[in-house]
Structures are given as C-alpha cells and as structure tokens.
Design a protein around this motif. Structure first.
Motif, mmCIF file in Angstrom:
data_model
loop_
_atom_site.group_PDB
_atom_site.id
_atom_site.type_symbol
_atom_site.label_atom_id
_atom_site.label_comp_id
_atom_site.label_asym_id
_atom_site.label_seq_id
_atom_site.Cartn_x
_atom_site.Cartn_y
_atom_site.Cartn_z
ATOM 1 N N THR A 3 -1.864 0.378 -4.567
ATOM 2 C CA THR A 3 -1.577 -1.365 -4.658
ATOM 3 C C THR A 3 -0.100 -1.161 -4.434
ATOM 4 O O THR A 3 0.562 -0.507 -4.916
ATOM 5 C CB THR A 3 -2.337 -1.839 -5.610
ATOM 6 O OG1 THR A 3 -1.765 -1.278 -6.765
ATOM 7 C CG2 THR A 3 -3.820 -1.632 -5.855
ATOM 8 N N ASN A 4 0.312 -2.533 -4.007
ATOM 9 C CA ASN A 4 1.566 -3.000 -4.006
ATOM 10 C C ASN A 4 1.524 -4.420 -4.245
ATOM 11 O O ASN A 4 1.039 -5.429 -3.453
ATOM 12 C CB ASN A 4 2.262 -2.832 -2.579
ATOM 13 C CG ASN A 4 3.430 -3.226 -2.489
ATOM 14 O OD1 ASN A 4 4.316 -3.472 -3.415
ATOM 15 N ND2 ASN A 4 4.206 -3.531 -1.320
ATOM 16 N N ASN A 5 1.963 -4.955 -5.342
ATOM 17 C CA ASN A 5 1.848 -6.251 -5.904
ATOM 18 C C ASN A 5 0.417 -6.710 -5.804
ATOM 19 O O ASN A 5 0.157 -7.862 -5.061
ATOM 20 C CB ASN A 5 2.849 -7.137 -4.919
ATOM 21 C CG ASN A 5 4.298 -6.884 -4.948
ATOM 22 O OD1 ASN A 5 4.767 -6.486 -6.175
ATOM 23 N ND2 ASN A 5 4.919 -6.958 -4.040
ATOM 24 N N GLU A 6 -0.424 -5.957 -6.353
ATOM 25 C CA GLU A 6 -1.947 -6.225 -6.320
ATOM 26 C C GLU A 6 -2.718 -6.240 -5.253
ATOM 27 O O GLU A 6 -3.702 -6.738 -5.177
ATOM 28 C CB GLU A 6 -2.173 -7.637 -7.210
ATOM 29 C CG GLU A 6 -1.710 -7.545 -8.789
ATOM 30 C CD GLU A 6 -1.892 -8.834 -9.379
ATOM 31 O OE1 GLU A 6 -1.711 -8.952 -10.563
ATOM 32 O OE2 GLU A 6 -2.401 -9.911 -8.811
#
Length: 563
Positions: free
Chosen positions: A316-319
C-alpha cells in the motif's frame, strides 16, 4: 581441508546420538542381567519349595486318605524333573527310596520321620540356593548402579562441555553477521566482517564484504540514490528461502525470486511484465495461487511432495493498494515431524493395548477365589489396578483414534442404521458408571424416526463419550437425558446433564485437541475425546455443537443425515 557447517552439525549431532546410544545400551544390558538373576531366584527353586510343601501335607494324610499317596508321588515326580542344585539329585533319590520303604510298611512311624527328614533336606537345599542367587542379584544391582552412575557422570560432563562450546561455532559468526547487517542498514557501508572460517559462514562473510564494498561505491555515485531501494529489496528477496512473487496494481508480474522460479518452473526473465492470469493459463501452480484461497498447498519440489503455506500481502501507499506479494513458505519439515509423531503415537498405543489388557485380565483372575482368597486391602489394590488398566486402555484407544484422524485414514462403514439401536448400545455401555453414582439415564425418542446414514460403531463411540462426560460432571443421584429427533432432514442426538456446566468463554475451544476446561477434573482424561468426536461426526457429513451455562448443566448435540 575446510569443514562445511553441515558437516560440523552432523558430527555434533552424531556425537550426542552416540552418547545417548551408549548409555541406553549399557542400561539395557544391566536390566537384562538383573532380570535373568531375578528369574533364577524365583523360578525353579520356588517350584521345588512348592513340591516339598505339598509332599509334607500329603505325608500327614497318608494314614487316613488313600489319594494322599498318589498326590505325594505326583509331587515327588515333579521334583525329580526339577533338579537344579548340587546335592539335590542325591537328596531326591534318597527321598524316593525311603518313600518306597514307607509304602511297603505304612504302619511304621519311623518311616514317616525318615521321609519327612528327606523332604526337609530338599527344601533346605532350595532355600539356600534362593538366598545365594538373591545375593548374586543384589550384587548385580549394585554393580549396575555404580557403573551406570560413573558412565552417566562422564558422559554428562562430556556432553555438557560439548553443549557449552559447540554453539559458539554458530553463534559467533551469526552475531558478527548480525552486527554487520545492522551497520549496513544504518548506511555504514565501510563495515567489514572478518571470519577465519572456510565454511558457509566464511563464504557468507566474503559475500557480505563484497556487497558492502559495492554499496559503498554506489553510495558515492549519482546512480546510488536511484537504485538504492531497488537493490536492497532485490538482495533481501533473493536471499530468502521462501518463494516470493511480486505483482503490480494491474496484476502484472514484477519479479520472482530463485525459489519461486524453481516452484513455478519458469525463469523470471521470460515472464517479467506479463499479465499474471495469462501466465496462469499454462501454469497450474500460478492458477492455484491466483484463484484459490487455500492457505496450505502441496507442491512437488526437491524431488518429493512438499507442503507450502501461502500468504498474500497487499503493498500500500497512502492506503491505496499498489501491488501484491505472494509468499510461499516451505513447511514440509513440520509436516514430516507431525507425521512421524502421529506414527509413533499409533505404534506405541497399539503395542500398549496388549500388555494393558493382560494386566487387566490378570487382575480379574486374582479376584477369583479359586486362585486364592484376598483380604480387604488386597481387594482394594486389585480394584485400583483394574481401574488404572481400564483408564490406560481408554487413553490408548483415544490415541489410536486420534492417529486415524491426523493421518486422514478414518475408516467409515456407512450404512442405514436405526437411531434407537445406537442410543440403546451407548446407554448400556455407560450403565455401570451411572449406577455407581446413582444417576438415572432417561431416553427420549421421537416416534417413527427414519434410519441414518452413518458408521454405527463410531457414532456409538461418540455418544458413549458424551454420556461418559455427562456422568463425570453430574452430581450423585441426578439424571441425564439422551434424545433423538428429526429436524430438517437430519437426525439430532442430544445428551443433557444438570451438572456444574461450562463457562461460555470456554465453549469455542472445547472441541480443540488436548483442551480441558480449567479447574474441572483437570487431572483426568486426555483432552482428546471431544476432538475425536468432532472428527468422526464431520467425516460422516454431520455437525456437533454444545450449549452450556455455569450452574445449569450442559447440552451436547450432533446431527447426521437420513439414510
């Protein structure tokens, strides 16, 4: 010549094995010697004493009873065939001659006195032999204790020295490598590891130093900032012994580590950037990984069937999910250990059943008045032996059933079976323990119940187990209800008691293997009964459950399909 780490470990474990084997062989040797000496003390000499005692009794009865002569002669013949000591043969021959003289003149008191003295002479020879052999057995026991103690101390000191010193061979390089890795993680690329070992650790240290050198070079170049993260991740992934597959957000393949290449049978370079479902069309394992939720997979690897645990992790990246990593962990050694454990339990349990049954039968024979009368204390001891033997038989039976469950070899004989016959068989099996606690068992069967499709023996075993538990946890002079009813095409069997009940927080675990409710009969049972019951019922396409509240009793039920 450099000794590999595997060889060092093998030599160390072999040494420990030889220590254990040596001590075990010596222990068995001395136990066999003690057993032989004890047998010498008891067997032949004891039989001679019995024959002498019988002849003395018969000698007194000769003037009044004609059959006493025959009884005397039978015991004398047995004694003649049981000569074991020096001088015993001559004494027995003298006894035979004087007995013949007595038969020719049975009215002479002197003949009786002579025969009696001959019998006592044979008796004395055997008693002296028993004392002598007993002394030999005691001496053997003392020697065994002395030598086993000396050997135990010596081997213990050697093994202790080995245990203290051997781990350093592995621990020291691991600590140095660990320190080096921490330094590299902190971007100290000048760190080097120096190991004077020509084994795997030495090679690993050389590889580490080479890596650190390259990283140090990249750190001071313009390219380092761009490739730093990618290089670190690739190094870690390629060194891992688990199979790892990386996918991007569109499920295109980003990378495979060497282990994953071997498992899939595909080179990373040939599928990088390809859409994973397209690869799955021609690769069964990839199709399984993408479309099935199985946690455990059986894969042919290392020239044998191996077991792997699948984990799917979202990146994930920033959710926002930007990719996935599929990890295949090799758990084959754990499966092999579990199989070995199950086979060991099954073998030991099977071998124990015969001697335990023999103990139970022997204890039963001892209660027969034809063997000899027992006083009250002896009868209580025999009763304890029988109870313990029965408990051991139950435990070995449960272990054998559990070995069937664990290996998946539950042998079912499914056929149409009358529910009433199962309840009748089960209630009869527990009638005695229920009677001992003055517990009434009430049977409640619905009218015209259809037959069930089940294995009658295993279903009865489950019902007996539930009834046994109900009796165990019920107070004296109470009652238990066992019922069978039809509901939505299934027959539901229910056992209800009015005992202390089970705390609701333990209900989700009562069908777990080896689980026992804390504080309630913790010292009894194996914790396997309900677990085995669950496996037997589910193997017959049924369900089992429990309802209980503290202070209100418990209700255990299971359902089976109609025939």
């Amino acid at each position: 010549m450099a000794i590999k780490l595997k060889t060092k470990l093998g030599l160390g474990l072999s040494f420990l094995f030889i220590v254990i084997l040596t001590y075990g062989i010596l222990a068995i040797f001395y136990i066999n010697r003690l057993s032989g000496d004890a047998e010498k003390v008891l067997k032949n000499n004891y039989e001679s004493l019995v024959y002498c005692n019988n002849m003395l009794k018969s000698l007194e009865d000769i003037p009044q009873k004609k059959e006493a002569i025959q009884l005397f002669d039978n015991n004398l013949s047995k004694q003649e065939n049981n000569i074991t000591e020096v001088g015993e043969k001559e004494a027995t021959q003298t006894l035979r001659r004087n007995f013949s003289v007595l038969l020719s003149d049975p009215g002479s008191p002197a003949n009786y006195a002579t025969v009696r003295q001959d019998i006592l002479r044979v008796d004395e020879l055997n008693q002296q032999a028993m004392l002598r052999k007993n002394a030999v057995a005691l001496k053997t026991a003392e020697d065994a204790t002395l030598w086993l103690t000396i050997i135990f101390v010596v081997l213990g000191l050697v093994a202790f020295s080995f245990v203290v010193n051997f781990p350093a061979i592995i621990a020291t390089p691991v600590r140095l490598l660990n320190d080096g890795i921490h330094e590299i993680a902190n971007k100290n690329y000048r760190k080097r590891i120096f190991l004077q070992q020509e084994d795997e650790f030495g090679e690993l240290a050389a590889a580490f130093n080479s890596m650190a050198e390259k990283l140090d070079e990249y750190e001071h170049s313009n390219l380092a900032q761009i490739k730093f993260e990618k290089s670190r991740i690739e190094t870690i992934i390629n060194q891992m012994k688990d199979g790892i597959i990386g996918l991007d957000a569109k499920r295109n393949i980003l990378f495979l580590n060497p282990v994953a290449e071997v498992l899939l049978g595909i080179k990373e370079s040939s599928i990088i950037g390809m859409y994973a479902p397209d690869v799955a069309l021609s690769n069964d394992l990839m199709r399984t990984l993408l479309h099935e939720d199985k946690k455990e997979l059986k894969i042919f690897a290392d020239n044998k069937e191996s077991y792997f645990n699948k984990d799917t992790l979202n990146v994930t990246n920033n959710e926002t999910i930007i990719g996935q990593v599929i990890i295949l962990r090799n758990i084959t050694p754990f499966h092999e250990l579990n199989t070995a454990k199950t086979n060991f339990i099954a073998t030991v349990s099977h071998e124990l059943k015969t001697p335990i049954s023999a103990i139970k039968m022997s204890a039963q024979l001892l209660t027969d008045n034809r063997v000899g009368s027992l006083n009250n204390e002896q009868q209580e001891l025999i009763g304890s032996i029988r109870d313990d033997a029965e408990r051991l038989l139950k435990i070995t039976g449960e272990l054998l059933n559990m070995s069937q469950v664990e290996t998946g070899h539950i042998h079912l004989k499914l056929q149409a079976t009358n529910p009433a016959s199962i309840i009748e068989q089960a209630t009869q099996a527990v009638a005695l323990p229920a009677q001992q606690k003055n517990i009434a068992i009430h049977r409640q069967l619905a009218n015209d119940l259809p037959s069930i499709q089940a294995d009658a023996e295993k279903t009865s075993w489950v019902l007996v187990n539930l009834l046994t538990n109900a009796i165990k946890y019920s107070s004296e002079s109470s009652s238990i209800e066992v019922s069978a009813s039809l509901h939505e095409g299934k027959i539901i069997f229910t056992v209800t008691d009015h005992g202390k009940g089970i705390d609701e927080k333990y209900l989700p675990r009562i069908f777990d293997r080896y689980f026992k409710v804390p504080g309630v009969h913790e010292g009894t049972g194996t914790g396997l009964g309900l677990s085995i019951s669950k496996e037997f019922i589910e193997a017959q396409h049924g369900q089992i459950w429990a309802v209980s509240r503290t202070g209100e009793g418990s209700q255990f039920s299971f359902s089976l399909p109609k025939a």
